[in-house]
Scaffold this motif. Sequence first.
Motif, PDB file in Angstrom:
ATOM      1  N   LYS A 214     -30.853   0.561 -32.156  1.00  0.00           N
ATOM      2  CA  LYS A 214     -30.946   0.652 -33.606  1.00  0.00           C
ATOM      3  C   LYS A 214     -32.424   0.543 -33.969  1.00  0.00           C
ATOM      4  O   LYS A 214     -33.129  -0.337 -33.467  1.00  0.00           O
ATOM      5  N   VAL A 215     -32.898   1.408 -34.847  1.00  0.00           N
ATOM      6  CA  VAL A 215     -34.325   1.481 -35.163  1.00  0.00           C
ATOM      7  C   VAL A 215     -34.559   1.036 -36.601  1.00  0.00           C
ATOM      8  O   VAL A 215     -33.970   1.594 -37.539  1.00  0.00           O
ATOM      9  N   LEU A 216     -35.432   0.034 -36.778  1.00  0.00           N
ATOM     10  CA  LEU A 216     -35.902  -0.376 -38.100  1.00  0.00           C
ATOM     11  C   LEU A 216     -37.221   0.329 -38.362  1.00  0.00           C
ATOM     12  O   LEU A 216     -38.272  -0.071 -37.844  1.00  0.00           O
ATOM     13  N   LEU A 217     -37.171   1.406 -39.136  1.00  0.00           N
ATOM     14  CA  LEU A 217     -38.355   2.196 -39.454  1.00  0.00           C
ATOM     15  C   LEU A 217     -39.047   1.586 -40.666  1.00  0.00           C
ATOM     16  O   LEU A 217     -38.419   1.432 -41.727  1.00  0.00           O
ATOM     17  N   MET A 218     -40.332   1.246 -40.554  1.00  0.00           N
ATOM     18  CA  MET A 218     -41.041   0.502 -41.598  1.00  0.00           C
ATOM     19  C   MET A 218     -42.133   1.356 -42.228  1.00  0.00           C
ATOM     20  O   MET A 218     -43.034   1.856 -41.552  1.00  0.00           O
ATOM     21  N   TYR A 219     -42.013   1.520 -43.558  1.00  0.00           N
ATOM     22  CA  TYR A 219     -43.021   2.252 -44.335  1.00  0.00           C
ATOM     23  C   TYR A 219     -42.936   1.764 -45.774  1.00  0.00           C
ATOM     24  O   TYR A 219     -41.935   2.002 -46.456  1.00  0.00           O
ATOM     25  N   PRO A 220     -43.967   1.072 -46.285  1.00  0.00           N
ATOM     26  CA  PRO A 220     -43.829   0.365 -47.571  1.00  0.00           C
ATOM     27  C   PRO A 220     -43.830   1.254 -48.807  1.00  0.00           C
ATOM     28  O   PRO A 220     -43.152   0.934 -49.784  1.00  0.00           O
ATOM     29  N   ILE A 221     -44.587   2.362 -48.805  1.00  0.00           N
ATOM     30  CA  ILE A 221     -44.740   3.169 -50.013  1.00  0.00           C
ATOM     31  C   ILE A 221     -44.280   4.593 -49.736  1.00  0.00           C
ATOM     32  O   ILE A 221     -44.766   5.241 -48.802  1.00  0.00           O
ATOM     33  N   MET A 222     -43.334   5.073 -50.562  1.00  0.00           N
ATOM     34  CA  MET A 222     -42.888   6.463 -50.437  1.00  0.00           C
ATOM     35  C   MET A 222     -43.135   7.179 -51.763  1.00  0.00           C
ATOM     36  O   MET A 222     -42.469   6.892 -52.756  1.00  0.00           O
ATOM     37  N   SER A 223     -44.105   8.082 -51.761  1.00  0.00           N
ATOM     38  CA  SER A 223     -44.429   8.855 -52.963  1.00  0.00           C
ATOM     39  C   SER A 223     -43.760  10.219 -52.956  1.00  0.00           C
ATOM     40  O   SER A 223     -43.121  10.616 -53.924  1.00  0.00           O
ATOM     41  N   SER A 224     -43.935  10.940 -51.837  1.00  0.00           N
ATOM     42  CA  SER A 224     -43.329  12.271 -51.717  1.00  0.00           C
ATOM     43  C   SER A 224     -42.200  12.300 -50.697  1.00  0.00           C
ATOM     44  O   SER A 224     -41.290  13.124 -50.793  1.00  0.00           O
ATOM     45  N   GLY A 225     -42.264  11.425 -49.706  1.00  0.00           N
ATOM     46  CA  GLY A 225     -41.241  11.398 -48.657  1.00  0.00           C
ATOM     47  C   GLY A 225     -41.578  12.247 -47.454  1.00  0.00           C
ATOM     48  O   GLY A 225     -40.865  12.200 -46.446  1.00  0.00           O
ATOM     49  N   ASN A 226     -42.675  13.025 -47.494  1.00  0.00           N
ATOM     50  CA  ASN A 226     -43.009  13.920 -46.385  1.00  0.00           C
ATOM     51  C   ASN A 226     -43.356  13.163 -45.106  1.00  0.00           C
ATOM     52  O   ASN A 226     -42.984  13.576 -44.003  1.00  0.00           O
ATOM     53  N   THR A 227     -44.064  12.038 -45.247  1.00  0.00           N
ATOM     54  CA  THR A 227     -44.447  11.263 -44.065  1.00  0.00           C
ATOM     55  C   THR A 227     -43.215  10.712 -43.360  1.00  0.00           C
ATOM     56  O   THR A 227     -43.116  10.745 -42.125  1.00  0.00           O
ATOM     57  N   VAL A 228     -42.282  10.199 -44.121  1.00  0.00           N
ATOM     58  CA  VAL A 228     -41.062   9.645 -43.530  1.00  0.00           C
ATOM     59  C   VAL A 228     -40.246  10.746 -42.849  1.00  0.00           C
ATOM     60  O   VAL A 228     -39.688  10.536 -41.769  1.00  0.00           O
ATOM     61  N   ILE A 229     -40.184  11.922 -43.452  1.00  0.00           N
ATOM     62  CA  ILE A 229     -39.424  13.026 -42.867  1.00  0.00           C
ATOM     63  C   ILE A 229     -40.007  13.418 -41.512  1.00  0.00           C
ATOM     64  O   ILE A 229     -39.272  13.641 -40.527  1.00  0.00           O
ATOM     65  N   LYS A 230     -41.335  13.474 -41.419  1.00  0.00           N
ATOM     66  CA  LYS A 230     -41.975  13.791 -40.140  1.00  0.00           C
ATOM     67  C   LYS A 230     -41.679  12.712 -39.098  1.00  0.00           C
ATOM     68  O   LYS A 230     -41.420  13.012 -37.930  1.00  0.00           O
ATOM     69  N   ALA A 231     -41.717  11.454 -39.524  1.00  0.00           N
ATOM     70  CA  ALA A 231     -41.463  10.362 -38.585  1.00  0.00           C
ATOM     71  C   ALA A 231     -40.024  10.387 -38.079  1.00  0.00           C
ATOM     72  O   ALA A 231     -39.770  10.183 -36.885  1.00  0.00           O
ATOM     73  N   VAL A 232     -39.077  10.652 -38.968  1.00  0.00           N
ATOM     74  CA  VAL A 232     -37.674  10.702 -38.553  1.00  0.00           C
ATOM     75  C   VAL A 232     -37.436  11.890 -37.626  1.00  0.00           C
ATOM     76  O   VAL A 232     -36.658  11.800 -36.660  1.00  0.00           O
ATOM     77  N   ASN A 233     -38.111  12.994 -37.877  1.00  0.00           N
ATOM     78  CA  ASN A 233     -37.983  14.158 -36.992  1.00  0.00           C
ATOM     79  C   ASN A 233     -38.437  13.819 -35.580  1.00  0.00           C
ATOM     80  O   ASN A 233     -37.827  14.243 -34.591  1.00  0.00           O
ATOM     81  N   ALA A 257     -37.098   9.588 -52.921  1.00  0.00           N
ATOM     82  CA  ALA A 257     -35.731   9.192 -52.584  1.00  0.00           C
ATOM     83  C   ALA A 257     -34.824  10.414 -52.471  1.00  0.00           C
ATOM     84  O   ALA A 257     -34.012  10.516 -51.545  1.00  0.00           O
ATOM     85  N   ARG A 258     -34.966  11.347 -53.398  1.00  0.00           N
ATOM     86  CA  ARG A 258     -34.134  12.560 -53.346  1.00  0.00           C
ATOM     87  C   ARG A 258     -34.478  13.405 -52.122  1.00  0.00           C
ATOM     88  O   ARG A 258     -33.581  13.954 -51.457  1.00  0.00           O
ATOM     89  N   THR A 259     -35.756  13.521 -51.813  1.00  0.00           N
ATOM     90  CA  THR A 259     -36.175  14.344 -50.681  1.00  0.00           C
ATOM     91  C   THR A 259     -35.635  13.794 -49.369  1.00  0.00           C
ATOM     92  O   THR A 259     -35.111  14.541 -48.526  1.00  0.00           O
ATOM     93  N   ILE A 260     -35.754  12.483 -49.192  1.00  0.00           N
ATOM     94  CA  ILE A 260     -35.353  11.874 -47.915  1.00  0.00           C
ATOM     95  C   ILE A 260     -33.835  11.857 -47.772  1.00  0.00           C
ATOM     96  O   ILE A 260     -33.294  12.173 -46.703  1.00  0.00           O
ATOM     97  N   THR A 261     -33.123  11.493 -48.842  1.00  0.00           N
ATOM     98  CA  THR A 261     -31.659  11.451 -48.745  1.00  0.00           C
ATOM     99  C   THR A 261     -31.061  12.854 -48.592  1.00  0.00           C
ATOM    100  O   THR A 261     -29.992  13.006 -47.992  1.00  0.00           O
ATOM    101  N   SER A 262     -31.734  13.857 -49.103  1.00  0.00           N
ATOM    102  CA  SER A 262     -31.251  15.229 -48.911  1.00  0.00           C
ATOM    103  C   SER A 262     -31.451  15.675 -47.467  1.00  0.00           C
ATOM    104  O   SER A 262     -30.599  16.380 -46.901  1.00  0.00           O
ATOM    105  N   ALA A 263     -32.581  15.264 -46.872  1.00  0.00           N
ATOM    106  CA  ALA A 263     -32.867  15.657 -45.492  1.00  0.00           C
ATOM    107  C   ALA A 263     -32.042  14.854 -44.491  1.00  0.00           C
ATOM    108  O   ALA A 263     -31.599  15.386 -43.463  1.00  0.00           O
ATOM    109  N   PHE A 264     -31.814  13.571 -44.791  1.00  0.00           N
ATOM    110  CA  PHE A 264     -31.090  12.697 -43.859  1.00  0.00           C
ATOM    111  C   PHE A 264     -30.048  11.894 -44.648  1.00  0.00           C
ATOM    112  O   PHE A 264     -30.260  10.723 -44.967  1.00  0.00           O
ATOM    113  N   PRO A 265     -28.930  12.505 -44.966  1.00  0.00           N
ATOM    114  CA  PRO A 265     -27.941  11.827 -45.829  1.00  0.00           C
ATOM    115  C   PRO A 265     -27.264  10.634 -45.177  1.00  0.00           C
ATOM    116  O   PRO A 265     -26.691   9.799 -45.871  1.00  0.00           O
TER     117      PRO A 265
END
Length: 290
Positions: A214-233, A257-265
Motif C-alpha cells: 500500500k502506497v502513501l503518496l505525499m504531496y501537500p499542494i495541488m493546483s493543477s494536478g499534473n504533477t500528481v498524475i505524472k507521479a501516479v503514472n 481535484a476534478r483532474t485527478i479524480t477523473s484520471a484515477f477514480p
Amino acid sequence: MHHLLPMMAQRDDFTEDSHKSVRVNIMGTMSEVVTSRPPAFEKKTSATQIPPTDKQKPNTCSDHHNAQNVDESDSCIESQLEPVECFGPYFRLIPCSGQVKELQTIIRDRNTSRSDFKFYADRLIRLVVEEGLNQLPYSDCSITTPTGCQYQGLQFVKGNCGVSIVRSGEAMEQGLRSCCRSIRLGKILVESDLETHEARVVYAKFPEDISQRKVLLMYPIMSSGNTVIKAVNVLQEHAVDEENIILLNLFSTPAAARTITSAFPKMHILTSEVHPVAPNHFGQKYFGTD
C-alpha cells in the motif's frame, strides 16, 4: 498534691471535650463545603430521555467477538472523514474543526514567520497523516499485558510504504516517520518544462517490492494536478494498483481535484481543504528558499 488531681482531671476532660468540639466543628464545616460544592463536570441530561433501541445499545462481548470475524485484508479503522460527492466516493476531507481552520489560516497568512509556518504546517501534516494511516489495513492480534492478561487488539498489516513527490512532498516525510518509524520511503522528482510547462519525471526511487505494498503518496499542494498524475503514472509503471495508492494532501483546488479524480477514480485522496486559491508558496516557505 492529692487535692490537685481532681482539678487536673477536670482540666484534661475540658481539653479533650474542647478538642472534640473543635474537630466536630471543623469536620462539619468541611462536610458543608464538600456537599455544597457543585461538581466540576456535570453531565446535562434532557428532561425526557428516549430509551435506546437495539441499534443504539452498546455492543456486548458477543457483538465484539462477531465484529472481529472479518477478513484481514478488508479491516481498517473507521474515521469520521467527510466525502466530497462532486469528486467521487474516494475523495475525502478530514474533519474541519476550529483547530484545523486555525492551522490553515496561519499557513496562508503572508505575515507568518518561517519558524511559525514550519511549526503549524507540521501540525497540519500530522493530522492528515494520522487520518491516512486509518485507511491502511489492520489485522487482529492477541498480546499479553505486564499483569499477565490477554488483550485482543490490532496491528498494521505488513506491506506499507510512503512515497514523497520532491520537493514539497518531502515536508510530509517527518510526519509519517513520527507515526511509523520503520516505514519504507521512496521518492519521485517531477519537474515542469520551462518552454512547454509540461510535467516530466526526472528521478524515481522505490522499494523493490512496491507493487505488493500500500502506497502513501505525499504531496501537500495541488493546483493543477499534473504533477500528481505524472507521479501516479510512474507508480503504475511499477505495477502498483490504483486502489493501493492513498494520496495525502493539505490543500487542493477544485480544478486539481476534478483532474485527478477523473484520471484515477479508484485512488483514495485525503486532504484538509478544497479552495480555488492554493498556498503555492508552501515549499519555498517551509524549506526557507523564498
